[in-house]
Write a protein that holds these residues in place. Structure first.
Motif, short mmCIF file in Angstrom:
data_model
loop_
_atom_site.label_atom_id
_atom_site.label_comp_id
_atom_site.label_asym_id
_atom_site.label_seq_id
_atom_site.Cartn_x
_atom_site.Cartn_y
_atom_site.Cartn_z
N HIS A 33 0.77 -1.21 0.00
CA HIS A 33 -0.12 -0.02 -0.09
C HIS A 33 1.00 1.20 0.24
CE1 HIS A 33 -3.08 -2.58 1.39
NE2 HIS A 33 -3.82 -1.98 0.64
N ARG A 34 0.36 2.33 -0.51
CA ARG A 34 1.08 3.43 -0.78
C ARG A 34 0.90 4.57 0.68
NH1 ARG A 34 -0.11 5.85 -6.77
NH2 ARG A 34 -0.79 4.09 -7.83
N GLY A 35 1.14 5.72 0.20
CA GLY A 35 0.72 6.58 1.55
C GLY A 35 1.86 6.51 2.58
N ILE A 36 1.44 6.30 3.83
CA ILE A 36 2.39 6.41 4.97
C ILE A 36 3.18 5.08 5.30
CG2 ILE A 36 1.15 8.21 6.11
CD1 ILE A 36 0.33 5.90 8.25
N SER A 37 2.82 3.82 4.28
CA SER A 37 3.22 2.72 4.51
C SER A 37 4.67 2.48 4.78
CB SER A 37 2.65 1.78 3.54
OG SER A 37 1.42 1.67 3.33
N ARG A 38 5.58 3.28 4.35
CA ARG A 38 7.02 3.19 4.27
C ARG A 38 7.28 3.58 5.56
NH1 ARG A 38 10.56 5.68 -0.32
NH2 ARG A 38 11.74 4.74 1.06
N TYR A 39 6.55 4.57 6.10
CA TYR A 39 6.85 5.16 7.32
C TYR A 39 6.47 4.24 8.57
CZ TYR A 39 6.32 7.66 11.62
OH TYR A 39 6.22 8.39 13.15
N VAL A 40 5.38 3.53 8.20
CA VAL A 40 4.74 2.42 9.24
C VAL A 40 5.86 1.19 9.28
CG1 VAL A 40 2.87 0.94 9.96
CG2 VAL A 40 2.62 3.15 9.13
N GLN A 41 6.21 0.99 8.25
CA GLN A 41 7.39 -0.24 8.28
C GLN A 41 8.66 0.19 8.99
OE1 GLN A 41 8.60 -1.29 4.17
NE2 GLN A 41 8.99 -3.51 4.97
N GLY A 42 9.13 1.38 8.66
CA GLY A 42 10.18 1.82 9.46
C GLY A 42 10.05 1.67 11.00
N LEU A 43 8.82 2.30 11.34
CA LEU A 43 8.55 2.49 12.74
C LEU A 43 8.74 0.96 13.19
CD1 LEU A 43 8.00 3.86 15.40
CD2 LEU A 43 5.53 4.01 14.62
N ALA A 44 7.83 0.11 12.53
CA ALA A 44 7.78 -1.20 13.08
C ALA A 44 8.91 -1.90 13.14
CB ALA A 44 6.74 -1.92 12.06
N THR A 45 9.84 -1.82 12.11
CA THR A 45 11.06 -2.62 12.19
C THR A 45 12.01 -2.05 13.54
OG1 THR A 45 11.10 -2.65 9.86
CG2 THR A 45 13.34 -2.76 10.90
N ALA A 46 11.92 -0.54 13.70
CA ALA A 46 12.59 -0.21 14.75
C ALA A 46 12.04 -0.66 16.18
CB ALA A 46 12.66 1.59 14.71
N LEU A 47 10.73 -0.67 16.27
CA LEU A 47 10.21 -1.26 17.38
C LEU A 47 10.46 -2.74 17.55
CD1 LEU A 47 6.67 0.51 17.45
CD2 LEU A 47 8.42 0.89 19.14
N ALA A 48 10.30 -3.66 16.73
CA ALA A 48 10.62 -5.00 16.57
C ALA A 48 12.07 -5.28 17.15
CB ALA A 48 10.33 -5.53 15.41
N GLY A 49 13.08 -4.42 16.79
CA GLY A 49 14.22 -4.53 16.99
C GLY A 49 14.69 -4.28 18.35
N ARG A 50 13.97 -3.82 19.37
CA ARG A 50 14.15 -3.59 20.64
C ARG A 50 14.02 -4.92 21.53
NH1 ARG A 50 13.81 2.10 22.70
NH2 ARG A 50 13.41 1.13 24.47
N ASP A 51 14.77 -4.93 22.54
CA ASP A 51 14.75 -6.14 23.74
C ASP A 51 13.32 -6.03 24.36
OD1 ASP A 51 16.89 -7.22 22.27
OD2 ASP A 51 18.31 -6.29 23.71
N ASP A 52 12.82 -4.91 24.59
CA ASP A 52 12.09 -4.54 25.74
C ASP A 52 10.55 -4.55 25.09
OD1 ASP A 52 12.38 -2.36 24.39
OD2 ASP A 52 12.56 -1.02 26.07
N VAL A 53 10.53 -4.71 23.80
CA VAL A 53 9.22 -4.63 23.06
C VAL A 53 8.95 -5.94 22.32
CG1 VAL A 53 8.08 -3.55 21.03
CG2 VAL A 53 9.34 -2.10 22.69
N SER A 54 7.79 -6.48 22.60
CA SER A 54 7.05 -7.39 21.66
C SER A 54 6.01 -6.89 20.70
CB SER A 54 6.27 -8.43 22.70
OG SER A 54 5.66 -9.60 22.01
N LEU A 55 6.26 -6.99 19.46
CA LEU A 55 5.51 -6.14 18.44
C LEU A 55 4.43 -7.06 17.66
CD1 LEU A 55 4.93 -3.50 17.21
CD2 LEU A 55 6.53 -4.05 15.47
#
Length: 354
Positions: A33-55
């Motif tokens: 999907h277009r729009g903000i999807s790349r932003y969401v993907q970047g944010l999700a990747t950053a959150l998923a990479g944290r040891d203190d977050v289960s995403l």
């Protein structure tokens, strides 16, 4: 002491780490999907990479009916469906399935539900999801990408604002956005400003090689206007300003690239009326990320002559990531992206824009 040593040894320590993990459900669109999807993907990747977050990412299988997206298919042509390494992705949301919204609202795993809010037609979906989260005593955070819809209208504004009362906390990208929400009666302690940010630069093509690839003169100054072409983005103002640019820099080229949200013939007519068609390269169609990257590599300056705006531009952030100078109008969060006041023009001021 013995208990402390046990906590440092193997499974007890891992169990302690799990106890400190925050479960987060991130709601938003993902590629293709277009729009903000790349932003969401970047944010999700950053959150998923944290040891203190289960995403968990709750995303869309079907985002809009076609008639609500004048810019063509809501899905980018040829773009792959993306995953989020380390996160659990559920592409279960469909704009036409209220029963599915309710099921997702009742089964979201996150203790924190972080919704990416950007498009008023999706208000019914987000109202069900976030009301369900509140009923289940989840903490609700909303990142507001568009404080007001890009195109006006009372019903659009009401739909755009409808989800905000469900937030415990709101995130915006600019101080201007925060001020607008506070002026609307939302408590300042409920609104945080987190700039969109600029991703680390990637390898770029040499400007001369990029120009050769798309048929532009190697030595000509290149001005780029790129992205979905919508009325609020001010392309007509740039077209009217460009004869003034040519008066000062006769060899300059204007590149217009993007999918028109409307009749492309109006752009062609504006170019003829301004008598600059010979100095313009126009690609009035959707461009892939690779094609857009090539245009950014070829440009000297990228222009965002918006007539009105209530957000921070991901497109402008991408231009900065490519190391390109940008010229913006004094609307929304655009001025916060530049340091030189000479690169900021009042909206619709053709002389200052040139």
């Amino acid at each position: 002491m013995r208990r402390e040593l046990q906590r440092r040894d193997g499974e007890p320590m891992r169990a302690a780490a799990r106890d400190r993990t925050i479960k987060v459900t991130l709601i938003g669109s993902l590629p293709p999907h277009r729009g903000i999807s790349r932003y969401v993907q970047g944010l999700a990747t950053a959150l998923a990479g944290r040891d203190d977050v289960s995403l968990e990412v709750l995303s869309f299988a079907s985002l809009y009916p076609g008639w609500l997206y004048p810019g063509g298919d809501p899905k980018a042509t040829g773009a792959a469906t993306s995953d989020v390494p380390g996160g659990r992705v559920r592409r279960s949301l469909r704009w036409w399935n209220p029963a599915g919204w309710l099921l997702d609202a009742l089964t979201m795993r996150g203790a924190v539900v972080h919704a990416q809010w950007w498009s008023f037609p999706l208000a019914p979906v987000f109202l069900v999801l976030l009301a369900g989260a509140r009923m289940r005593r989840r903490s609700v955070v909303i990142t507001v990408h568009n404080v007001e819809p890009h195109e006006g209208g009372r019903l659009r504004r009401l739909a755009n604002r409808a989800v905000l009362p469900l937030a415990h906390h709101i995130v915006v990208h600019t101080e201007a956005n925060r001020a607008a929400l506070v002026a609307r009666g939302i408590g300042g302690d409920r609104v945080s400003v987190l700039p969109m940010g600029i991703a680390p630069p990637t390898a770029r093509m040499d400007a001369a090689a990029a120009r050769s690839a798309i048929g532009l003169p190697a030595g000509a100054p290149v001005v780029l206007f790129a992205g979905n072409i919508r009325a609020y983005k001010g392309l007509d103002d740039l077209i009217q300003a460009f004869p003034l640019v040519l008066g000062r820099v006769p060899g300059a080229r204007l590149v217009i690239a993007g999918q028109p949200w409307g009749d492309p013939s109006t752009i062609e007519r504006s170019l003829r009326n301004a008598e600059i068609s010979d100095a313009v390269t126009a690609r009035l169609e959707y461009l892939s990320e690779t094609e857009m990257s090539l245009l950014l590599d070829a440009a000297d300056v990228v222009v965002y002559p918006y007539t009105h705006f209530d957000a921070q531009s991901a497109a402008a952030a991408e231009a900065l990531r490519h190391g390109r100078a940008i010229v913006v109008t004094d609307v929304g969060g655009l001025p916060e992206l530049v340091d030189d006041g000479a690169a900021i023009a009042p909206p619709r001021d053709h002389a200052r824009l040139a």
